[in-house]
Design a protein around this motif. Structure first.
Motif, PDB file in Angstrom:
ATOM      1  N   VAL A  56       0.863  -1.179   0.000  1.00 13.55           N
ATOM      2  CA  VAL A  56       0.000   0.000   0.000  1.00 13.55           C
ATOM      3  C   VAL A  56       0.899   1.227   0.000  1.00 13.55           C
ATOM      4  O   VAL A  56       1.988   1.203   0.568  1.00 13.55           O
ATOM      5  CB  VAL A  56      -0.971   0.044   1.205  1.00 13.55           C
ATOM      6  CG1 VAL A  56      -2.033  -1.013   1.101  1.00 13.55           C
ATOM      7  CG2 VAL A  56      -0.238  -0.070   2.522  1.00 13.55           C
ATOM      8  N   CYS A  58       0.857   5.824  -0.166  1.00 13.41           N
ATOM      9  CA  CYS A  58       0.124   7.086  -0.124  1.00 13.41           C
ATOM     10  C   CYS A  58       1.135   8.217  -0.244  1.00 13.41           C
ATOM     11  O   CYS A  58       2.336   8.018  -0.058  1.00 13.41           O
ATOM     12  CB  CYS A  58      -0.706   7.216   1.155  1.00 13.41           C
ATOM     13  SG  CYS A  58       0.244   7.337   2.682  1.00 13.41           S
ATOM     14  N   CYS A  63       4.317  11.502   5.930  1.00 12.41           N
ATOM     15  CA  CYS A  63       3.841  10.132   5.788  1.00 12.41           C
ATOM     16  C   CYS A  63       4.755   9.194   6.546  1.00 12.41           C
ATOM     17  O   CYS A  63       5.908   9.505   6.802  1.00 12.41           O
ATOM     18  CB  CYS A  63       3.721   9.725   4.318  1.00 12.41           C
ATOM     19  SG  CYS A  63       5.262   9.564   3.408  1.00 12.41           S
ATOM     20  N   SER A  65       5.296   4.673   7.234  1.00 15.46           N
ATOM     21  CA  SER A  65       4.894   3.345   6.798  1.00 15.46           C
ATOM     22  C   SER A  65       5.463   2.307   7.751  1.00 15.46           C
ATOM     23  O   SER A  65       6.547   2.476   8.293  1.00 15.46           O
ATOM     24  CB  SER A  65       5.388   3.080   5.375  1.00 15.46           C
ATOM     25  OG  SER A  65       6.798   3.137   5.318  1.00 15.46           O
ATOM     26  N   GLY A  70       0.586  -0.958   7.386  1.00 13.62           N
ATOM     27  CA  GLY A  70      -0.007   0.026   6.500  1.00 13.62           C
ATOM     28  C   GLY A  70       0.785   1.317   6.454  1.00 13.62           C
ATOM     29  O   GLY A  70       1.931   1.378   6.914  1.00 13.62           O
ATOM     30  N   THR A  72       0.482   5.854   6.708  1.00 15.16           N
ATOM     31  CA  THR A  72      -0.263   7.020   7.178  1.00 15.16           C
ATOM     32  C   THR A  72       0.253   8.233   6.422  1.00 15.16           C
ATOM     33  O   THR A  72       1.457   8.493   6.421  1.00 15.16           O
ATOM     34  CB  THR A  72      -0.076   7.230   8.695  1.00 15.16           C
ATOM     35  OG1 THR A  72      -0.491   6.057   9.387  1.00 15.16           O
ATOM     36  CG2 THR A  72      -0.879   8.430   9.180  1.00 15.16           C
ATOM     37  N   THR A  78      -4.006   4.059   6.112  1.00 12.95           N
ATOM     38  CA  THR A  78      -4.491   3.088   5.140  1.00 12.95           C
ATOM     39  C   THR A  78      -3.862   1.755   5.493  1.00 12.95           C
ATOM     40  O   THR A  78      -2.639   1.593   5.433  1.00 12.95           O
ATOM     41  CB  THR A  78      -4.092   3.488   3.700  1.00 12.95           C
ATOM     42  OG1 THR A  78      -4.600   4.790   3.421  1.00 12.95           O
ATOM     43  CG2 THR A  78      -4.644   2.499   2.689  1.00 12.95           C
TER      44      THR A  78
END
Length: 131
Positions: A56, A58, A63, A65, A70, A72, A78
């Motif tokens: 995933v 974003c 951010c 990870s 997931g 953020t 996510t």
């Protein structure tokens, strides 16, 4: 004049070091090592590895990870997709009654497919779904 030049050189050196110095955070777009969390504080893309070879990603001004959990971005989390969607959770079935000894039931445990077996344990003579 020499003093002014030295001050200017020092200022420019510090400015360049602040813009391109050694980074302690994971580079944008790079996935962190297993179990490692990475945070980026500029517009970037973060990616987390997930079960089943999925990932995933974003993008945002901030951010972070975490592999197998997931990403953020800008405060929005996510999660990694469940690789066993449509199956009941193993915890919801474990210990409940079943009828055919030795039967097996697929279930979802932590985003991965698990397997329960219908059998007897030492606590009860009744048939139950067991790990």
């Amino acid at each position: 004049m020499k003093h002014s030049f030295a001050v200017l050189v020092a200022f420019l050196s510090l400015s360049l070091l602040g813009c391109g110095g050694a980074a302690t955070e994971t580079e944008a777009g790079a996935a962190p090592e297993m179990g490692e969390q990475a945070t980026v504080s500029q517009f970037a893309t973060c990616t987390a590895l997930c079960n089943g070879g999925q990932s995933v990603s974003c993008s945002g001004t901030t951010c972070s990870s975490t592999n197998y959990q997931g990403v953020t971005c800008n405060g929005v989390f996510t999660a990694c997709p469940a690789t066993c969607s449509g199956l009941p959770t193993c915890t919801s079935l474990a210990g409940t009654s079943c009828s055919v000894e030795g039967a097996e039931q697929q279930c979802c445990s932590g985003g991965a497919t698990g397997l329960l077996t219908c059998g007897r344990n030492s606590f009860s003579p009744k048939l139950r779904w067991l790990y």
